[in-house]
Design a protein around this motif. Sequence first.
Motif, short mmCIF file in Angstrom:
data_model
loop_
_atom_site.label_atom_id
_atom_site.label_comp_id
_atom_site.label_asym_id
_atom_site.label_seq_id
_atom_site.Cartn_x
_atom_site.Cartn_y
_atom_site.Cartn_z
N LEU A 269 1.61 4.56 -8.61
CA LEU A 269 1.31 5.35 -9.79
C LEU A 269 0.44 6.62 -9.84
CD1 LEU A 269 4.19 3.79 -12.16
CD2 LEU A 269 4.01 6.59 -10.70
N GLY A 270 -0.67 5.28 -9.73
CA GLY A 270 -2.20 5.34 -10.20
C GLY A 270 -1.96 6.77 -8.84
N ALA A 271 -2.17 5.90 -7.51
CA ALA A 271 -2.38 7.31 -6.50
C ALA A 271 -2.10 8.25 -6.60
CB ALA A 271 -2.24 6.59 -5.10
N MET A 272 -1.17 9.09 -6.98
CA MET A 272 -0.54 10.30 -7.26
C MET A 272 -0.91 10.85 -8.40
SD MET A 272 3.91 9.39 -7.17
CE MET A 272 4.75 10.67 -7.29
N GLU A 273 -1.45 9.85 -9.83
CA GLU A 273 -1.93 10.67 -10.41
C GLU A 273 -3.68 11.27 -9.86
OE1 GLU A 273 -1.86 7.77 -13.27
OE2 GLU A 273 -0.44 8.09 -14.67
N ALA A 274 -3.96 10.40 -9.52
CA ALA A 274 -5.24 10.69 -9.00
C ALA A 274 -5.19 12.02 -8.06
CB ALA A 274 -6.35 9.15 -7.63
N SER A 275 -4.65 11.51 -6.77
CA SER A 275 -3.39 13.54 -7.04
C SER A 275 -4.09 14.37 -6.89
CB SER A 275 -2.83 12.44 -5.25
OG SER A 275 -2.89 11.74 -4.23
N ALA A 276 -3.01 14.41 -8.15
CA ALA A 276 -2.99 15.15 -9.13
C ALA A 276 -3.97 15.54 -9.82
CB ALA A 276 -1.72 15.32 -9.30
#
Length: 243
Positions: free
Chosen positions: A160-167
């Motif tokens: 979830l953290g990686a997806m938020e950072a990518s977004a």
Amino acid sequence: MPFWLIADGRWLTAWLMQTEVQSVHAMSDFPNPADDVGLPPVRHVGPPRRRISHENRVLWLAIAAGAVPALIAFAVLFTGDFTPKTQWTLAILMMLFWVGFASAVRSTVVRPLQTLANMQAALREGDFSMRARAAGSQDALGELMLEINELSETLRQQRLGAMEASALLGAVMSEIDVAVYAFDSQQRLRLANRAGERLLAQNVERLLGKTATELGLAECLQGESARTLEKVFPGRAGRFGMR
């Protein structure tokens, strides 16, 4: 208009390891060719022994654990003063209970292991929603399930953290007025923002996968990283600052 380039990025590369399998054919009618050149003799290995599975090993151990008491019970039963009907009835009941409890021991050992194997497969495929029941600190198996549940939750939070950072990174890159290009080690374009699309006058779908030479950016990847370059691009011409 500033102009940024990210070159020689690190990308995952899958290495394929090939294993050569050498088959030795034994021919009893012919001499060993290794004897002529002074090499050690070739040892002919037979087929591998069939290995007993873990669940069957547990079943046989459970049966063996009750073998001695069952033999004693059978000896007492058939040497005592009992009618044949009573002897065979009790013998069949003992056999059923003996095999039934051994199978129950096998299921008790195997089912949690199958659950853990399914959870590991789900984690490998990126599914972090599975949880093992009966997880706790009361016994060793419960502690193992608890640790796997904690691992699954940790991996889920990291994703979830990686997806938020990518977004967030995608949103920032799409809004800034700076052309950003990311190339891999083969100088193929892997990332471009909207400003980069306008500079090359093409959609990002057509840009991705092309080399720097095809895009006219080969000279931008050479020389000092921080410099000013005067160049004509399809979308704009002038002096560009590179980083």
